[in-house]
Scaffold this motif. Structure first.
Motif, PDB file in Angstrom:
ATOM      1  N   VAL A 161      -2.208  -2.606 -16.877  1.00 51.62           N
ATOM      2  CA  VAL A 161      -2.350  -1.227 -16.424  1.00 51.62           C
ATOM      3  C   VAL A 161      -1.344  -0.350 -17.159  1.00 51.62           C
ATOM      4  CG1 VAL A 161      -2.204   0.313 -14.445  1.00 51.62           C
ATOM      5  CG2 VAL A 161      -3.151  -1.986 -14.163  1.00 51.62           C
ATOM      6  N   ASP A 162      -1.798   0.805 -17.634  1.00 52.33           N
ATOM      7  CA  ASP A 162      -0.930   1.767 -18.311  1.00 52.33           C
ATOM      8  C   ASP A 162      -0.510   2.838 -17.314  1.00 52.33           C
ATOM      9  OD1 ASP A 162       0.394   3.507 -19.910  1.00 52.33           O
ATOM     10  OD2 ASP A 162      -1.310   4.030 -21.196  1.00 52.33           O
ATOM     11  N   PRO A 163       0.717   2.754 -16.761  1.00 60.08           N
ATOM     12  CA  PRO A 163       1.131   3.716 -15.734  1.00 60.08           C
ATOM     13  C   PRO A 163       1.256   5.136 -16.273  1.00 60.08           C
ATOM     14  CG  PRO A 163       2.986   2.347 -16.411  1.00 60.08           C
ATOM     15  CD  PRO A 163       1.757   1.762 -17.043  1.00 60.08           C
ATOM     16  N   VAL A 164       1.574   5.278 -17.567  1.00 64.12           N
ATOM     17  CA  VAL A 164       1.708   6.616 -18.146  1.00 64.12           C
ATOM     18  C   VAL A 164       0.374   7.346 -18.105  1.00 64.12           C
ATOM     19  CG1 VAL A 164       2.274   7.903 -20.237  1.00 64.12           C
ATOM     20  CG2 VAL A 164       3.642   5.895 -19.590  1.00 64.12           C
ATOM     21  N   ARG A 165      -0.706   6.612 -18.348  1.00 59.17           N
ATOM     22  CA  ARG A 165      -2.031   7.226 -18.338  1.00 59.17           C
ATOM     23  C   ARG A 165      -2.518   7.472 -16.923  1.00 59.17           C
ATOM     24  NH1 ARG A 165      -7.062   4.998 -17.919  1.00 59.17           N
ATOM     25  NH2 ARG A 165      -6.210   2.897 -18.042  1.00 59.17           N
ATOM     26  N   LEU A 166      -2.124   6.640 -15.983  1.00 59.51           N
ATOM     27  CA  LEU A 166      -2.666   6.710 -14.634  1.00 59.51           C
ATOM     28  C   LEU A 166      -1.946   7.718 -13.743  1.00 59.51           C
ATOM     29  CD1 LEU A 166      -3.193   2.935 -13.780  1.00 59.51           C
ATOM     30  CD2 LEU A 166      -4.935   4.602 -14.410  1.00 59.51           C
ATOM     31  N   LEU A 167      -0.622   7.824 -13.888  1.00 57.38           N
ATOM     32  CA  LEU A 167       0.175   8.557 -12.925  1.00 57.38           C
ATOM     33  C   LEU A 167       0.833   9.789 -13.547  1.00 57.38           C
ATOM     34  CD1 LEU A 167       1.990   5.502 -11.289  1.00 57.38           C
ATOM     35  CD2 LEU A 167      -0.192   6.545 -10.616  1.00 57.38           C
ATOM     36  N   THR A 168       1.054  10.802 -12.724  1.00 55.74           N
ATOM     37  CA  THR A 168       1.805  11.975 -13.158  1.00 55.74           C
ATOM     38  C   THR A 168       3.291  11.619 -13.208  1.00 55.74           C
ATOM     39  OG1 THR A 168       2.185  12.803 -10.929  1.00 55.74           O
ATOM     40  CG2 THR A 168       0.117  13.449 -12.010  1.00 55.74           C
ATOM     41  N   ASP A 169       4.079  12.480 -13.849  1.00 57.99           N
ATOM     42  CA  ASP A 169       5.528  12.238 -13.928  1.00 57.99           C
ATOM     43  C   ASP A 169       6.140  12.156 -12.534  1.00 57.99           C
ATOM     44  OD1 ASP A 169       5.345  12.268 -16.663  1.00 57.99           O
ATOM     45  OD2 ASP A 169       6.054  14.323 -16.902  1.00 57.99           O
ATOM     46  N   THR A 192       1.962  11.082  -1.405  1.00 65.10           N
ATOM     47  CA  THR A 192       2.112  10.804  -2.834  1.00 65.10           C
ATOM     48  C   THR A 192       2.022   9.305  -3.109  1.00 65.10           C
ATOM     49  OG1 THR A 192       3.529  12.752  -3.096  1.00 65.10           O
ATOM     50  CG2 THR A 192       3.585  11.106  -4.856  1.00 65.10           C
ATOM     51  N   LEU A 193       2.702   8.503  -2.317  1.00 69.32           N
ATOM     52  CA  LEU A 193       2.662   7.051  -2.519  1.00 69.32           C
ATOM     53  C   LEU A 193       1.266   6.499  -2.246  1.00 69.32           C
ATOM     54  CD1 LEU A 193       6.085   5.845  -1.045  1.00 69.32           C
ATOM     55  CD2 LEU A 193       5.397   6.003  -3.447  1.00 69.32           C
ATOM     56  N   GLN A 194       0.567   7.071  -1.277  1.00 72.42           N
ATOM     57  CA  GLN A 194      -0.799   6.624  -1.018  1.00 72.42           C
ATOM     58  C   GLN A 194      -1.699   6.918  -2.216  1.00 72.42           C
ATOM     59  OE1 GLN A 194      -2.541   7.798   2.773  1.00 72.42           O
ATOM     60  NE2 GLN A 194      -0.536   7.669   3.778  1.00 72.42           N
ATOM     61  N   ARG A 195      -1.519   8.070  -2.838  1.00 70.69           N
ATOM     62  CA  ARG A 195      -2.307   8.402  -4.021  1.00 70.69           C
ATOM     63  C   ARG A 195      -1.988   7.438  -5.175  1.00 70.69           C
ATOM     64  NH1 ARG A 195      -4.896  13.342  -3.952  1.00 70.69           N
ATOM     65  NH2 ARG A 195      -4.370  14.716  -2.187  1.00 70.69           N
ATOM     66  N   VAL A 196      -0.706   7.128  -5.316  1.00 65.66           N
ATOM     67  CA  VAL A 196      -0.294   6.182  -6.351  1.00 65.66           C
ATOM     68  C   VAL A 196      -0.939   4.825  -6.116  1.00 65.66           C
ATOM     69  CG1 VAL A 196       1.658   4.858  -7.245  1.00 65.66           C
ATOM     70  CG2 VAL A 196       1.887   7.328  -6.891  1.00 65.66           C
ATOM     71  N   GLU A 197      -0.848   4.333  -4.891  1.00 62.17           N
ATOM     72  CA  GLU A 197      -1.392   3.016  -4.564  1.00 62.17           C
ATOM     73  C   GLU A 197      -2.901   2.988  -4.767  1.00 62.17           C
ATOM     74  OE1 GLU A 197      -0.014   2.755  -0.610  1.00 62.17           O
ATOM     75  OE2 GLU A 197       2.096   2.505  -1.176  1.00 62.17           O
ATOM     76  N   ARG A 198      -3.588   4.038  -4.348  1.00 59.23           N
ATOM     77  CA  ARG A 198      -5.042   4.098  -4.528  1.00 59.23           C
ATOM     78  C   ARG A 198      -5.414   4.077  -6.010  1.00 59.23           C
ATOM     79  NH1 ARG A 198      -7.971   9.482  -2.690  1.00 59.23           N
ATOM     80  NH2 ARG A 198      -6.768  10.175  -4.492  1.00 59.23           N
ATOM     81  N   THR A 199      -4.683   4.844  -6.818  1.00 56.65           N
ATOM     82  CA  THR A 199      -4.978   4.907  -8.257  1.00 56.65           C
ATOM     83  C   THR A 199      -4.788   3.555  -8.924  1.00 56.65           C
ATOM     84  OG1 THR A 199      -4.310   7.232  -8.357  1.00 56.65           O
ATOM     85  CG2 THR A 199      -4.348   6.010 -10.431  1.00 56.65           C
ATOM     86  N   VAL A 200      -3.670   2.920  -8.617  1.00 57.13           N
ATOM     87  CA  VAL A 200      -3.363   1.630  -9.251  1.00 57.13           C
ATOM     88  C   VAL A 200      -4.349   0.553  -8.805  1.00 57.13           C
ATOM     89  CG1 VAL A 200      -1.654  -0.219  -9.430  1.00 57.13           C
ATOM     90  CG2 VAL A 200      -0.929   2.174  -9.572  1.00 57.13           C
ATOM     91  N   VAL A 201      -4.649   0.504  -7.513  1.00 57.48           N
ATOM     92  CA  VAL A 201      -5.578  -0.509  -6.998  1.00 57.48           C
ATOM     93  C   VAL A 201      -6.978  -0.306  -7.580  1.00 57.48           C
ATOM     94  CG1 VAL A 201      -6.761  -1.338  -4.938  1.00 57.48           C
ATOM     95  CG2 VAL A 201      -4.288  -0.982  -4.896  1.00 57.48           C
ATOM     96  N   GLU A 246      -7.771   1.084 -10.412  1.00 56.81           N
ATOM     97  CA  GLU A 246      -7.742   0.692 -11.827  1.00 56.81           C
ATOM     98  C   GLU A 246      -7.847  -0.811 -11.957  1.00 56.81           C
ATOM     99  OE1 GLU A 246      -7.237   1.153 -16.063  1.00 56.81           O
ATOM    100  OE2 GLU A 246      -7.814   2.523 -14.455  1.00 56.81           O
ATOM    101  N   PHE A 247      -7.131  -1.514 -11.111  1.00 58.82           N
ATOM    102  CA  PHE A 247      -7.154  -2.976 -11.139  1.00 58.82           C
ATOM    103  C   PHE A 247      -8.545  -3.506 -10.800  1.00 58.82           C
ATOM    104  CE2 PHE A 247      -6.768  -7.125  -9.156  1.00 58.82           C
ATOM    105  CZ  PHE A 247      -5.934  -7.803 -10.045  1.00 58.82           C
ATOM    106  N   VAL A 248      -9.135  -2.996  -9.733  1.00 58.76           N
ATOM    107  CA  VAL A 248     -10.430  -3.485  -9.272  1.00 58.76           C
ATOM    108  C   VAL A 248     -11.538  -3.138 -10.257  1.00 58.76           C
ATOM    109  CG1 VAL A 248     -12.186  -3.270  -7.473  1.00 58.76           C
ATOM    110  CG2 VAL A 248      -9.774  -3.485  -6.848  1.00 58.76           C
ATOM    111  N   ASP A 249     -11.487  -1.942 -10.845  1.00 60.09           N
ATOM    112  CA  ASP A 249     -12.534  -1.535 -11.781  1.00 60.09           C
ATOM    113  C   ASP A 249     -12.589  -2.426 -13.007  1.00 60.09           C
ATOM    114  OD1 ASP A 249     -13.315   0.496 -10.164  1.00 60.09           O
ATOM    115  OD2 ASP A 249     -12.281   2.090 -11.252  1.00 60.09           O
ATOM    116  N   ASP A 250     -11.430  -2.994 -13.399  1.00 54.15           N
ATOM    117  CA  ASP A 250     -11.394  -3.837 -14.587  1.00 54.15           C
ATOM    118  C   ASP A 250     -11.720  -5.294 -14.295  1.00 54.15           C
ATOM    119  OD1 ASP A 250     -10.969  -2.102 -16.632  1.00 54.15           O
ATOM    120  OD2 ASP A 250      -8.789  -2.182 -16.533  1.00 54.15           O
ATOM    121  N   LEU A 251     -11.830  -5.651 -13.007  1.00 54.18           N
ATOM    122  CA  LEU A 251     -12.180  -7.024 -12.685  1.00 54.18           C
ATOM    123  C   LEU A 251     -13.614  -7.311 -13.108  1.00 54.18           C
ATOM    124  CD1 LEU A 251     -10.652  -7.534  -9.131  1.00 54.18           C
ATOM    125  CD2 LEU A 251      -9.859  -8.522 -11.273  1.00 54.18           C
ATOM    126  N   PRO A 252     -13.887  -8.514 -13.618  1.00 55.17           N
ATOM    127  CA  PRO A 252     -15.258  -8.832 -14.012  1.00 55.17           C
ATOM    128  C   PRO A 252     -16.154  -8.955 -12.803  1.00 55.17           C
ATOM    129  CG  PRO A 252     -13.899 -10.795 -14.097  1.00 55.17           C
ATOM    130  CD  PRO A 252     -12.959  -9.638 -13.806  1.00 55.17           C
TER     131      PRO A 252
END
Length: 247
Positions: free
Chosen positions: A144-152, A192-201, A203-209
Motif C-alpha cells: 500500500v502506498d500511504p502517500v497516494r492514499l492519505l492526505t498530509d 479522521t482515524l475512521q476515514r484513514v482506516e476505511r481507506t487503508v482497509v 485498498e487492501f481488500v480491493d487488491d485481494l484476488p
C-alpha cells in the motif's frame, strides 16, 4: 498492489544453480541485472568462506562468458558477470513482470520477489513452467502506498496514533489522549482515524484476488503438485504449509 515471493528451484545447467549447489554455504545476491534473449549481465555480491574457490568454479563454468571481480573483502566479493543463460531474467521479460532486486540465491534456490497484478504473477509462473523451472509460492502480501492514499493531515495523525500506542493491544493511549496530544477535538480525531482506516482497509481488500493465485495459474494451463490443498493456502499472507508448483 499484491507483492509475491516465489521460491524457484533452479535446474542443473545455469551457472548460478550449479555453483551455488557446489557451495551450499555460499550466498549470491544479484544487485543489478540486465536481461537479453541470449545473454545477461549482472552485478553480484558473493559471500563465502572461501571466495577464491567459488570464483574459480564460476570462471570454469561454460555458461559464464565473463567474470570480473570489482571489489574484494574478507569472505566477500563483488563480481560482474556475463552469462548466456539468464533463465529468470528471460522469464520475467516475457511475462512483463520485472523481478525486484536484490535477488538472493542459495543452494540452487532463488527468492524471487515481484509486485503486480495477480494475472501478471500467474503469467510469470507460466513462463517458469515453460522453461522447466519448479517453484512454490512463499507468500503474498499487499503493498500500500500511504502517500497516494492519505492526505498530509491524515498521515500525520495516523503516525502519531501509532507512535503513542493507540493501535497497540492493549492500547497505551486512548482516543481522548491522542486528540489532546495533537490539539484537536475528540470527535475530529475519531472521524479522521475512521476515514484513514476505511481507506487503508478498502485498498487492501480491493487488491485481494477473487480466487487464489494457484487457481489463476491453473486457469492459464499450469498444474499444482498438491491439488486442491494449495487453493486454500495461497489466500493468506502466511500459511502453515506452502504449496509447491511443478512444471
Amino acid at each position: 498492489m499484491p507483492q509475491a515471493r516465489l521460491l524457484v528451484d533452479l535446474p542443473d545447467g545455469p551457472w548460478i544453480a550449479d555453483v551455488s549447489r557446489d557451495f551450499p554455504d555460499a550466498g549470491f545476491r544479484v544487485l543489478t541485472a540486465v536481461p537479453d534473449e541470449s545473454a545477461g549481465f549482472a552485478l553480484i555480491r558473493l559471500t563465502a568462506r572461501d571466495v577464491d574457490d567459488v570464483l574459480a568454479a564460476m570462471r570454469d563454468h561454460e555458461a559464464l562468458a565473463k567474470v570480473s571481480v570489482m571489489a574484494r573483502g574478507d569472505g566477500v566479493a563483488t563480481v560482474r558477470i556475463e552469462t548466456n543463460a539468464p533463465l529468470l531474467l528471460v522469464a520475467a521479460k516475457r511475462s512483463g513482470l520485472p523481478i525486484e532486486m536484490p535477488l538472493d540465491i542459495e543452494n540452487g534456490v532463488a527468492e524471487v520477489d515481484v509486485t503486480g497484478e495477480h494475472e501478471r504473477v500467474a503469467a510469470l509462473g507460466k513462463r517458469f513452467d515453460e522453461m522447466g523451472l519448479e517453484y512454490e509460492l512463499d507468500r503474498v502480501r499487499q503493498r500500500v502506498d500511504p502517500v497516494r492514499l492519505l492526505t498530509d493531515r491524515q498521515q500525520e495523525l495516523l503516525l502519531t496514533a501509532v507512535e503513542l500506542g493507540y493501535y497497540d493491544v492493549p492500547r497505551r493511549f486512548t482516543l481522548t489522549e491522542v486528540a489532546d496530544h495533537v490539539g484537536i477535538a475528540k470527535s475530529t480525531c475519531s472521524e479522521t482515524l475512521q476515514r484513514v482506516e476505511r481507506t487503508v482497509v478498502r485498498e487492501f481488500v480491493d487488491d485481494l484476488p477473487t480466487r487464489p493465485l494457484d487457481e489463476e495459474v491453473d486457469a492459464a494451463g499450469d498444474s499444482a503438485s498438491d491439488g486442491g490443498d494449495a487453493a486454500s493456502e495461497t489466500d493468506a499472507e502466511s500459511a502453515p504449509n506452502r504449496p509447491t508448483y511443478h512444471s
